[in-house]
Design a protein around this motif. Sequence first.
Motif, PDB file in Angstrom:
ATOM      1  N   ASP A 295       0.850  -1.195   0.000  1.00 20.24           N
ATOM      2  CA  ASP A 295       0.000   0.000   0.000  1.00 20.24           C
ATOM      3  C   ASP A 295       0.890   1.252   0.000  1.00 20.24           C
ATOM      4  OD1 ASP A 295      -2.084   1.767   0.194  1.00 20.24           O
ATOM      5  OD2 ASP A 295      -2.431   1.426   2.338  1.00 20.24           O
ATOM      6  N   MET A 296       1.607   1.452  -1.116  1.00 19.92           N
ATOM      7  CA  MET A 296       2.541   2.570  -1.211  1.00 19.92           C
ATOM      8  C   MET A 296       1.875   3.810  -1.789  1.00 19.92           C
ATOM      9  SD  MET A 296       6.364   2.551  -2.904  1.00 19.92           S
ATOM     10  CE  MET A 296       6.827   1.101  -1.949  1.00 19.92           C
ATOM     11  N   TYR A 297       0.892   3.603  -2.677  1.00 23.58           N
ATOM     12  CA  TYR A 297       0.137   4.706  -3.278  1.00 23.58           C
ATOM     13  C   TYR A 297      -1.341   4.339  -3.299  1.00 23.58           C
ATOM     14  CZ  TYR A 297       4.712   6.227  -4.965  1.00 23.58           C
ATOM     15  OH  TYR A 297       6.032   6.620  -5.025  1.00 23.58           O
ATOM     16  N   LYS A 298      -2.188   5.337  -3.243  1.00 21.73           N
ATOM     17  CA  LYS A 298      -3.623   5.091  -3.301  1.00 21.73           C
ATOM     18  C   LYS A 298      -4.028   4.753  -4.732  1.00 21.73           C
ATOM     19  CE  LYS A 298      -4.617   8.162   0.590  1.00 21.73           C
ATOM     20  NZ  LYS A 298      -5.334   9.389   1.052  1.00 21.73           N
ATOM     21  N   GLY A 299      -4.921   3.781  -4.873  1.00 16.28           N
ATOM     22  CA  GLY A 299      -5.427   3.424  -6.192  1.00 16.28           C
ATOM     23  C   GLY A 299      -4.541   2.504  -6.995  1.00 16.28           C
ATOM     24  N   LEU A 300      -3.600   1.813  -6.338  1.00 16.42           N
ATOM     25  CA  LEU A 300      -2.733   0.884  -7.063  1.00 16.42           C
ATOM     26  C   LEU A 300      -3.545  -0.299  -7.612  1.00 16.42           C
ATOM     27  CD1 LEU A 300       0.354   0.668  -4.687  1.00 16.42           C
ATOM     28  CD2 LEU A 300       0.354   1.565  -7.025  1.00 16.42           C
ATOM     29  N   PRO A 301      -3.244  -0.753  -8.819  1.00  9.69           N
ATOM     30  CA  PRO A 301      -3.957  -1.919  -9.359  1.00  9.69           C
ATOM     31  C   PRO A 301      -3.470  -3.198  -8.706  1.00  9.69           C
ATOM     32  CG  PRO A 301      -2.198  -1.286 -10.845  1.00  9.69           C
ATOM     33  CD  PRO A 301      -2.235  -0.230  -9.764  1.00  9.69           C
ATOM     34  N   ALA A 302      -4.303  -4.225  -8.723  1.00  7.11           N
ATOM     35  CA  ALA A 302      -3.892  -5.537  -8.236  1.00  7.11           C
ATOM     36  C   ALA A 302      -3.057  -6.220  -9.317  1.00  7.11           C
ATOM     37  CB  ALA A 302      -5.126  -6.380  -7.919  1.00  7.11           C
ATOM     38  N   PHE A 303      -2.093  -7.041  -8.893  1.00  5.05           N
ATOM     39  CA  PHE A 303      -1.234  -7.686  -9.871  1.00  5.05           C
ATOM     40  C   PHE A 303      -2.025  -8.572 -10.818  1.00  5.05           C
ATOM     41  CE2 PHE A 303       1.557 -11.066 -11.428  1.00  5.05           C
ATOM     42  CZ  PHE A 303       2.513 -10.293 -12.062  1.00  5.05           C
ATOM     43  N   HIS A 304      -3.064  -9.247 -10.295  1.00  2.00           N
ATOM     44  CA  HIS A 304      -3.821 -10.150 -11.173  1.00  2.00           C
ATOM     45  C   HIS A 304      -4.544  -9.379 -12.279  1.00  2.00           C
ATOM     46  CE1 HIS A 304      -6.822  -9.283  -7.904  1.00  2.00           C
ATOM     47  NE2 HIS A 304      -7.610  -9.108  -8.941  1.00  2.00           N
ATOM     48  N   ASP A 305      -4.890  -8.106 -12.021  1.00  2.31           N
ATOM     49  CA  ASP A 305      -5.522  -7.299 -13.075  1.00  2.31           C
ATOM     50  C   ASP A 305      -4.519  -6.942 -14.167  1.00  2.31           C
ATOM     51  OD1 ASP A 305      -8.045  -7.295 -11.890  1.00  2.31           O
ATOM     52  OD2 ASP A 305      -7.596  -5.526 -10.677  1.00  2.31           O
ATOM     53  N   VAL A 306      -3.310  -6.583 -13.752  1.00  4.83           N
ATOM     54  CA  VAL A 306      -2.252  -6.255 -14.722  1.00  4.83           C
ATOM     55  C   VAL A 306      -1.859  -7.504 -15.502  1.00  4.83           C
ATOM     56  CG1 VAL A 306       0.089  -5.357 -15.020  1.00  4.83           C
ATOM     57  CG2 VAL A 306      -1.401  -4.377 -13.264  1.00  4.83           C
ATOM     58  N   PHE A 307      -1.703  -8.613 -14.780  1.00  2.40           N
ATOM     59  CA  PHE A 307      -1.344  -9.876 -15.434  1.00  2.40           C
ATOM     60  C   PHE A 307      -2.396 -10.268 -16.466  1.00  2.40           C
ATOM     61  CE2 PHE A 307      -1.327 -14.428 -15.974  1.00  2.40           C
ATOM     62  CZ  PHE A 307       0.018 -14.748 -16.044  1.00  2.40           C
ATOM     63  N   ARG A 308      -3.668 -10.166 -16.090  1.00  6.07           N
ATOM     64  CA  ARG A 308      -4.749 -10.524 -17.009  1.00  6.07           C
ATOM     65  C   ARG A 308      -4.725  -9.627 -18.249  1.00  6.07           C
ATOM     66  NH1 ARG A 308      -8.755  -9.438 -13.996  1.00  6.07           N
ATOM     67  NH2 ARG A 308      -8.898 -11.484 -13.009  1.00  6.07           N
ATOM     68  N   TYR A 309      -4.519  -8.335 -18.040  1.00  6.55           N
ATOM     69  CA  TYR A 309      -4.503  -7.400 -19.163  1.00  6.55           C
ATOM     70  C   TYR A 309      -3.376  -7.748 -20.143  1.00  6.55           C
ATOM     71  CZ  TYR A 309      -4.467  -2.980 -21.728  1.00  6.55           C
ATOM     72  OH  TYR A 309      -4.506  -2.030 -22.711  1.00  6.55           O
ATOM     73  N   LEU A 310      -2.188  -7.989 -19.619  1.00  8.27           N
ATOM     74  CA  LEU A 310      -1.062  -8.313 -20.487  1.00  8.27           C
ATOM     75  C   LEU A 310      -1.252  -9.666 -21.160  1.00  8.27           C
ATOM     76  CD1 LEU A 310       1.951  -7.011 -18.346  1.00  8.27           C
ATOM     77  CD2 LEU A 310       0.844  -5.915 -20.302  1.00  8.27           C
ATOM     78  N   SER A 311      -1.791 -10.623 -20.422  1.00  6.37           N
ATOM     79  CA  SER A 311      -2.040 -11.948 -20.997  1.00  6.37           C
ATOM     80  C   SER A 311      -3.055 -11.869 -22.134  1.00  6.37           C
ATOM     81  CB  SER A 311      -2.533 -12.906 -19.911  1.00  6.37           C
ATOM     82  OG  SER A 311      -2.779 -14.188 -20.452  1.00  6.37           O
ATOM     83  N   GLU A 312      -4.098 -11.092 -21.930  1.00  5.77           N
ATOM     84  CA  GLU A 312      -5.123 -10.934 -22.969  1.00  5.77           C
ATOM     85  C   GLU A 312      -4.598 -10.178 -24.185  1.00  5.77           C
ATOM     86  OE1 GLU A 312      -8.291  -9.063 -20.860  1.00  5.77           O
ATOM     87  OE2 GLU A 312      -9.055 -10.957 -20.004  1.00  5.77           O
ATOM     88  N   ASN A 313      -3.489  -9.460 -23.991  1.00  8.78           N
ATOM     89  CA  ASN A 313      -2.867  -8.744 -25.104  1.00  8.78           C
ATOM     90  C   ASN A 313      -1.628  -9.470 -25.625  1.00  8.78           C
ATOM     91  OD1 ASN A 313      -4.139  -5.932 -25.803  1.00  8.78           O
ATOM     92  ND2 ASN A 313      -4.343  -6.149 -23.576  1.00  8.78           N
ATOM     93  N   ASN A 314      -1.621 -10.802 -25.427  1.00  5.75           N
ATOM     94  CA  ASN A 314      -0.642 -11.687 -26.059  1.00  5.75           C
ATOM     95  C   ASN A 314       0.755 -11.631 -25.421  1.00  5.75           C
ATOM     96  OD1 ASN A 314      -0.255 -13.746 -27.954  1.00  5.75           O
ATOM     97  ND2 ASN A 314       0.630 -12.357 -29.469  1.00  5.75           N
TER      98      ASN A 314
END
Length: 252
Positions: free
Chosen positions: A192-211
Amino acid sequence: MRSLKRIIRDLARSSGFDIIRYSKNDSGADPFMDMQRFLTRSVKPVITDIGANVGQSVSKFRSAFPESTIHSFEPSPKTYQKLVENTKNMSSVKTWNMGVGSHDDTLDFMENEHSEMSSFLTPSKFSWGKVTKTTKVPVITLDSFAQKHAIDFIHILKSDTQGYDFEVFKGANQLMKEDKIALIYFEFIFSDMYKGLPAFHDVFRYLSENNFELVSFYESHFQKELVSWADVLFINRTFNQKRIEQASAANQ
């Protein structure tokens, strides 16, 4: 009689440590060695250094890829001047006093007394330093930047934006859909270093869905006995498959 190596290892183990053989050539040991392996056929790679600060990554990339062209982005006017000074004799490094995000816009950039902690996000529980001022800065998407500067392919998208990396990736959506980015190297913050940080699984899913697929994590850092941030490397699946096929054909 025990060998000197055995004695040293036993002493280390008695103190709660262990000694193992280490090689930077091992996959997952060093991100720059891994990137070099993936880009062996890319003689003059294009690198976007997003969140350049004063140019710490520039020297590493120039050492790993001497023939690269590096686009370094730094939104803070004061920090940007230091970046310019540190790279003024590097003709292959192009500096840009702007942020990179999900939309072409003008945003408030919170400048910390420790410049490496400055961010578009508000500091939270595990942050350090204090915000000394807020500066309105221009922000561009990578899609817009690539189109404006006729960049057909980005070999390495490096992002270290203190929690704003997901927005950077969203702004490169078209480049990703067209498989025009080979590698994505970024720092992910888990705590919790900054407010509004994304969860890793959301970033992982986004990158995975973009190949993209995960290569490795590097240099994990801890706060309160829990992982706080780490560097991460992803590779485009299509790029990687072509690389493997080319290597196989060359060995036949």
